[in-house]
Design a protein around this motif. Structure first.
Motif, PDB file in Angstrom:
ATOM      1  N   LYS A 184       1.027  -1.069   0.073  1.00  0.00           N
ATOM      2  CA  LYS A 184      -0.057  -0.083  -0.080  1.00  0.00           C
ATOM      3  C   LYS A 184       0.960   1.192   0.037  1.00  0.00           C
ATOM      4  O   LYS A 184       0.469   2.294  -0.404  1.00  0.00           O
ATOM      5  N   LEU A 187       1.307   3.865  -2.930  1.00  0.00           N
ATOM      6  CA  LEU A 187       0.286   4.825  -3.256  1.00  0.00           C
ATOM      7  C   LEU A 187       1.026   6.235  -2.804  1.00  0.00           C
ATOM      8  O   LEU A 187       0.882   7.427  -3.386  1.00  0.00           O
ATOM      9  N   SER A 188       1.755   6.334  -1.808  1.00  0.00           N
ATOM     10  CA  SER A 188       2.576   7.693  -1.358  1.00  0.00           C
ATOM     11  C   SER A 188       4.062   7.842  -1.655  1.00  0.00           C
ATOM     12  O   SER A 188       4.409   8.851  -1.456  1.00  0.00           O
ATOM     13  N   GLN A 195       5.188  11.260  -8.833  1.00  0.00           N
ATOM     14  CA  GLN A 195       4.448  10.309  -7.904  1.00  0.00           C
ATOM     15  C   GLN A 195       4.686   9.049  -8.453  1.00  0.00           C
ATOM     16  O   GLN A 195       4.042   8.676  -9.737  1.00  0.00           O
ATOM     17  N   PHE A 197       3.042   5.847  -7.847  1.00  0.00           N
ATOM     18  CA  PHE A 197       1.769   5.043  -8.459  1.00  0.00           C
ATOM     19  C   PHE A 197       1.301   5.750  -9.813  1.00  0.00           C
ATOM     20  O   PHE A 197       0.959   4.924 -10.469  1.00  0.00           O
ATOM     21  N   SER A 198       1.158   6.869  -9.832  1.00  0.00           N
ATOM     22  CA  SER A 198       0.752   7.535 -11.127  1.00  0.00           C
ATOM     23  C   SER A 198       1.523   7.185 -12.161  1.00  0.00           C
ATOM     24  O   SER A 198       0.940   6.847 -13.232  1.00  0.00           O
ATOM     25  N   SER A 231      -9.478  -1.970 -11.086  1.00  0.00           N
ATOM     26  CA  SER A 231      -9.524  -2.661  -9.614  1.00  0.00           C
ATOM     27  C   SER A 231     -10.334  -3.950  -9.345  1.00  0.00           C
ATOM     28  O   SER A 231     -11.078  -4.367 -10.181  1.00  0.00           O
ATOM     29  N   TYR A 247      -6.620   9.491 -10.032  1.00  0.00           N
ATOM     30  CA  TYR A 247      -6.658   8.058 -10.233  1.00  0.00           C
ATOM     31  C   TYR A 247      -7.551   7.487  -9.316  1.00  0.00           C
ATOM     32  O   TYR A 247      -7.711   6.183  -9.156  1.00  0.00           O
ATOM     33  N   HIS A 249      -6.543   6.543  -6.424  1.00  0.00           N
ATOM     34  CA  HIS A 249      -5.536   5.552  -6.078  1.00  0.00           C
ATOM     35  C   HIS A 249      -6.147   4.398  -4.933  1.00  0.00           C
ATOM     36  O   HIS A 249      -5.893   3.272  -5.240  1.00  0.00           O
ATOM     37  N   LYS A 250      -6.761   4.846  -3.937  1.00  0.00           N
ATOM     38  CA  LYS A 250      -7.002   4.069  -3.117  1.00  0.00           C
ATOM     39  C   LYS A 250      -7.945   3.057  -3.271  1.00  0.00           C
ATOM     40  O   LYS A 250      -8.179   1.989  -2.538  1.00  0.00           O
ATOM     41  N   VAL A 253      -6.573  -0.715  -3.377  1.00  0.00           N
ATOM     42  CA  VAL A 253      -6.097  -1.195  -2.451  1.00  0.00           C
ATOM     43  C   VAL A 253      -7.135  -2.456  -2.164  1.00  0.00           C
ATOM     44  O   VAL A 253      -8.408  -2.369  -2.044  1.00  0.00           O
ATOM     45  N   VAL A 268      -1.997  -3.345  -2.696  1.00  0.00           N
ATOM     46  CA  VAL A 268      -2.362  -2.695  -4.115  1.00  0.00           C
ATOM     47  C   VAL A 268      -2.185  -4.007  -5.218  1.00  0.00           C
ATOM     48  O   VAL A 268      -1.086  -4.473  -5.178  1.00  0.00           O
TER      49      VAL A 268
END
Length: 535
Positions: A184, A187-188, A195, A197-198, A231, A247, A249-250, A253, A268
């Protein structure tokens, strides 16, 4: 014919196990591992052994396999008795380091070698599946915190860019579908340029554009696919990765405890479908939380071993009883004190003591998914031996497990009696600033466990058994059950490596559910193709 799978960064094979276990409506295995690649030598041994196991139909596993797991024959004797299946397993499970490994790495393999092996095992098949989880240590929130690293550097930490190996295989070999797993914390995660994950989402959607930017000359004549990224827990109408710059993003998950895994593991997981396949995938089903006791409660009770004293029950009981003297519990909650006193005064030797690599137990059942976990042909329990703990930690384990039993939560350092606090330099920081304040953590019997990670290989402080009478951390088999590995899944190597393998794996039962979604996409795609070919 089963759908071929290429599994990279395979670990001990948790993701592949789930897919391999999936049976379609024709009562046949829907997927077959064609090639799995793992760099760690001991994890590779586990991977190869499980590949050997899968060379047989479920009702035709040879007794020799179980003899090996019980320690009655060696692994070489097992393979020598079944040379054909052992050869297939050796060809399927490849010990190799992908990417740009250290030149001293004896397991290093080149991109050309990887490409050649993939082409050989696929033999022209275009509808196949790529699975895997690039190493996640670089993205882990805990790891970044320990390294005091806010911005990742791909030049100094090659793990940051290992997903590009995944990207390269997508570009060059064009699987119909891929499944990619990571922590996870991705994501950050950020580099100085983007960034993380993007960028990964953009790259996976159009792998050719990213890969070609650095490899124009080598790949100019190759046709490249694009992919739609989905997802597995939110339908496309709930997530718009192309129209929303963030996106959402979460929504990628997966919270494993919501899907039948007895563990609060949040990862993820991306599902990519090649753009020529006009099928929208479903999502995996929801499930009520499964408590720890439902999964490990049937395993034999054990006591902890001793690291500084002769490992006898009398020594163990004497050390445990020491918590009753010298005001050790001053400051503890009265109800917790009573529970500790009652337990310390009534300690008994478990029938199997501190356990062993094989215990001849007649009944080590589970009420949860017995058809998934249990195999009566084992004749007992594998990998179920307790670790040795320091004398002082025995008191802490008894306190923490009793606290959890009485209060229904795991204590923070601020809940500890003064005399039970560890002699760590940053204990006061843990109490006052709440930083790593739960460094001693009990897994509560009535709840799903906390995430089983590779850190379990270092010490057991985060993984204390819920039963105060056992006063110990989890065994490999208990950790494996919480990760949903079947009981006949044998982990090779010393215990430290076994823990590491279990902690790094994808829960097989979660992968099994993902396999159902992926199988539906393949079946619908083939049905659509058949319709298009009709006159």
């Amino acid at each position: 014919m089963p759908i071929p799978i290429i599994d990279i960064f395979a670990g001990p094979g948790g993701l592949g196990e789930g897919f391999s276990a999936f049976i379609n409506e024709e009562n046949e295995r829907a997927f077959k591992i064609a090639l799995s690649i793992e760099k760690d030598t001991l994890a590779h041994q586990t991977l190869r052994l499980r590949s050997f196991f899968r060379q047989f139909a479920p009702d035709e596993i040879p007794e020799d396999y179980y003899s090996f797991t019980r320690g009655e024959i060696t692994i070489n004797e097992l393979y020598n008795r079944w040379p054909e299946q052992a050869t297939h397993a050796r060809q399927e499970a490849w010990c190799g380091t992908l990417g740009d490994p250290d030149e001293r790495d004896l397991n290093a393999v080149s991109d050309d070698e990887v490409d050649q092996r993939i082409r050989e095992v696929l033999n022209g098949e275009t509808n196949w599946l790529l699975i895997g989880g690039p190493p996640c240590q670089a993205y882990s929130i805990v790891g970044r915190s320990r390294r005091q690293e806010k911005i990742l550097n791909e030049q100094t930490d090659k793990r940051v860019g290992l997903y590009k190996q995944y990207l390269r295989i997508l570009s060059v070999h064009s699987p119909a579908i891929f499944v990619m797993e990571n922590v996870k914390g991705i994501l950050s995660a950020e580099t100085s340029e983007n960034q993380v994950f993007s960028k990964i989402l953009n790259d996976l959607s159009d792998p050719a554009s990213s890969y070609l930017s650095d490899n124009d000359a080598a790949c100019a004549d190759i046709q490249y696919p694009s992919y739609r990224i989905y997802s597995l827990v939110n339908t496309p109408d709930q997530i718009d990765i192309y129209g929303n710059p963030e996106y959402q993003h979460k929504k990628f998950v997966i919270k494993a405890e919501e899907h039948g895994v007895p563990q609060t593991r949040h990862r993820v997981i991306l599902l990519g479908v090649r753009s020529d396949i006009d099928v929208i995938p479903g999502i995996i089903p929801r499930h009520a939380e499964v408590p720890v006791s439902d999964v490990i409660g049937g395993l034999p009770a054990l006591r902890s071993a001793l690291s500084k004293s002769d490992n006898t029950f009398e020594n163990w009981r004497r050390l445990i009883s020491g918590i009753l003297g010298e005001a050790v519990m001053d400051g503890a909650d009265d109800a917790v004190k009573d529970a500790i006193r009652n337990r310390a005064e009534n300690m008994e030797e478990p029938p199997f003591g501190t356990g062993a690599d094989f215990l001849p137990v007649l009944d080590a059942g589970t009420d949860y998914l017995p058809e998934w976990y249990l195999d009566p042909r084992i004749g007992g329990v594998l990998n179920h031996a307790s670790r040795a703990h320091m004398d002082s930690d025995l008191h802490r384990y008894l306190f923490v497990s009793s606290f959890g039993q009485v209060r229904g939560i795991s204590p923070k350092l601020s809940d500890f009696p003064e005399r039970l606090l560890p002699a760590h330099g940053n204990v006061r920081q843990g109490i006052e600033e709440k930083k790593f304040a739960d460094r001693f953590r009990v897994q509560l019997a009535g709840r799903a466990s906390k995430t089983i990670t590779s850190h379990i290989s270092k010490d057991g402080h985060y993984y204390i058994h819920p039963d105060p009478a056992q006063c110990r951390s989890l065994t490999v088999r208990e950790a494996a059950r919480l990760q949903t590995f079947p009981d006949n899944y044998f982990f090779c190597g010393p215990r430290t490596s076994q823990f590491h393998q279990v902690g790094n794996a994808v829960p097989p039962y979660l992968a099994f559910q993902i396999a159902s979604v992926v199988n539906q996409v393949f079946e619908q795609a083939f049905a659509n193709l058949a319709d298009d070919l009709r006159p």
